[in-house]
Design a protein around this motif. Structure first.
Motif: not given
Lengths: 297, 197
Positions: A220-228, A233-235, A287-288
């Motif tokens: 899940v952590e990997e996915k969290v960092s992916l989302i971050r 780059k995108a809203k 920041d996004a």
């Protein structure tokens, strides 16, 4: 009575087929080898007899009691004075032949009886200082069972006779014999060339199915960092993008958990306009705010 | 229309044994007593006329069957309906059940020395035996007994046609006596412990 010869050589034939060395249960056990009615010194071993050890077709017997009773009756043994050692030997020799091919349960039934035969022999051999008044012959239980079994064999014969008698009466329902089936078999007629030509027309084997290598685990952590990372780059990002490229359930599950967790922590907002519509994740991270919209995937 | 004719018609049309009560349903004027009477006179008539068939009593019912001497002619037709002969295992199990009923599986297996689970299922499938109750023992075991179908299969009117069970223990008891005298002599108990039943 196919194997117990009814002639005067009965004993010798019986013993010629007996293979004591193949009965591990008997080895190391002191067995009674000299019974008054047993030829012990010089067993006649004619080449014919020793060439064909007797086979007890175990299939012919309903079970261990059937076999035991047969051994006793075929040799005119007094059932009330069974020479246990001799019968045990013959019993073991008989089951040795067929034991390997037998079903486990059936084999167990034969072995159980073999074991109790050996036990009886052991009891007979045990020295007893004094015979107690109520003590019965160790063989009594076996004899009782054999007699009871034999009794029911008589009943079987009664039933068999009745069944055969009944089979000679016919009730209604008699119908004409069916016509003989026409033989439709035909010989295959073709040349070798035709056969080979037919063989070439067999389509090639389909390409082997590609097997996806087992996916390495995803957290899940990997996915969290992916989302971050995506929110840098995108809203807004498509939920599908979080697992689409990998295409496995593990990725989808991890992405879902990551999204739910982040939504719970007020880091993102999840939106779906109608059921089954695309799911969008919106960033609530400060920041996004000024990042551009992601394009529809 | 005489009662004999009605009974005859009913039996003629039936492929299975019919009880007197079942036959009596054919006509309001028939009673079971009248049916039995009619069957008796029909039997006499068939006998006198030397017919190829006769009315036989199977279980608690009656059925018209061919006489046994015609079996060789009928057996030439492979489509004659007949019950398959039972296997030795099935007969052995039935022999025990018929004399010891109601009886549980364990007791049957004790006598036979082999497992009886599958043969019991087969016999129940063929409706030769049925569960008649539950024993008192551990786990309340199922108790089996024979059925009317059993009587039909063995061509019996009732179980009394079998050799009386009390005669068989007598034979066994005689053998038992010989055992007591023959081997252990005075040390063997005269009662109980070595008894068969």
């Amino acid at each position: 009575m196919s194997f117990w010869q009814q002639d005067s050589h009965k004993e010798s034939k019986v013993y010629a087929g007996f293979r004591a060395e193949s009965s591990p249960a008997l080895q190391g056990m002191t067995v009674e080898t000299r019974l008054p009615d047993t030829p012990t010194r010089s067993r006649p071993r004619s080449p014919i007899v020793s060439a064909e050890p007797f086979f007890v077709e175990l299939d012919r017997f309903q079970g261990p009691l059937d076999l035991l009773l047969h051994l006793i009756r075929a040799q005119d043994i007094d059932i009330f004075d069974i020479p246990i050692a001799r019968i045990t030997k013959q019993f073991l020799a008989a089951i040795n032949v067929g034991l390997d091919d037998m079903q486990l349960e059936r084999a167990g039934e034969f072995l159980e009886t073999a074991a109790s035969l050996v036990r009886i022999k052991a009891q007979l051999l045990l020295p007893r200082p004094e015979r107690l008044e109520w003590e019965e012959d160790p063989r009594a239980e076996l004899v009782r069972r054999l007699l009871e079994y034999e009794h029911f064999q008589d009943v079987v014969h009664v039933l068999q006779r009745a069944e055969a008698q009944r089979g000679r009466h016919f009730g209604k329902g008699f119908v004409e014999a069916r016509p003989m089936a026409v033989d439709t078999r035909q010989t295959l007629q073709l040349t070798l060339a035709e056969l080979l030509e037919a063989a070439t027309r067999i389509p090639e084997a389909p390409p082997p199915i590609r097997v996806r290598p087992p996916s390495t685990g995803v957290t899940v952590e990997e996915k969290v960092s992916l989302i971050r990372r995506l929110f840098e780059k995108a809203k807004r990002i498509s939920f599908k993008r979080l697992f689409g490229p990998w295409g496995t359930r593990a990725h989808a599950a991890a992405a879902l958990l990551a999204a739910l967790e982040m939504a719970k922590q007020q880091m993102i907002r999840i939106e779906q306009t109608v059921p089954f519509a695309p799911i969008w994740l919106f960033s609530r991270l400060p920041d996004a705010a000024d990042a551009p919209d992601e394009q529809q995937p | 229309m005489t009662p004999e004719q009605i009974v005859e018609a009913t039996l003629f049309a039936s492929q299975t044994p019919l009880t007197s009560a079942e036959i009596a349903r054919a006509d309001e004027g028939l009673t079971t007593g009248a049916v039995d009477q009619a069957i008796a006179s029909l039997r006499d008539a068939y006998e006198a006329a030397d017919r190829a068939f006769q009315i036989y009593e199977l279980g608690d019912g009656y059925q018209v069957l061919t006489r046994p001497e015609f079996a060789p002619y009928l057996e030439r037709f492979d489509s004659v309906p007949r019950a398959p002969y039972l296997s030795s295992a099935a007969l052995e199990t039935l022999a025990i059940i018929v004399y010891r009923q109601p009886i549980g599986r364990i007791e049957i297996e004790e006598v036979r020395g082999v497992s009886a689970t599958s043969v019991l299922r087969t016999l129940a499938d063929w409706e030769l035996i049925e569960v008649v109750g539950r024993g008192e023992g551990l786990g309340r075991p199922l108790l089996y007994g024979t059925t009317t179908r059993f009587l039909d299969h063995f061509g019996m009117k009732d179980l009394a046609e079998l050799p009386p069970p009390e005669e068989l223990p007598v034979v066994l008891a005689e053998l038992q006596e010989a055992f007591d005298l023959g081997t252990s002599g005075e040390t063997a108990p005269a009662d109980g412990a070595v008894g068969v039943e």
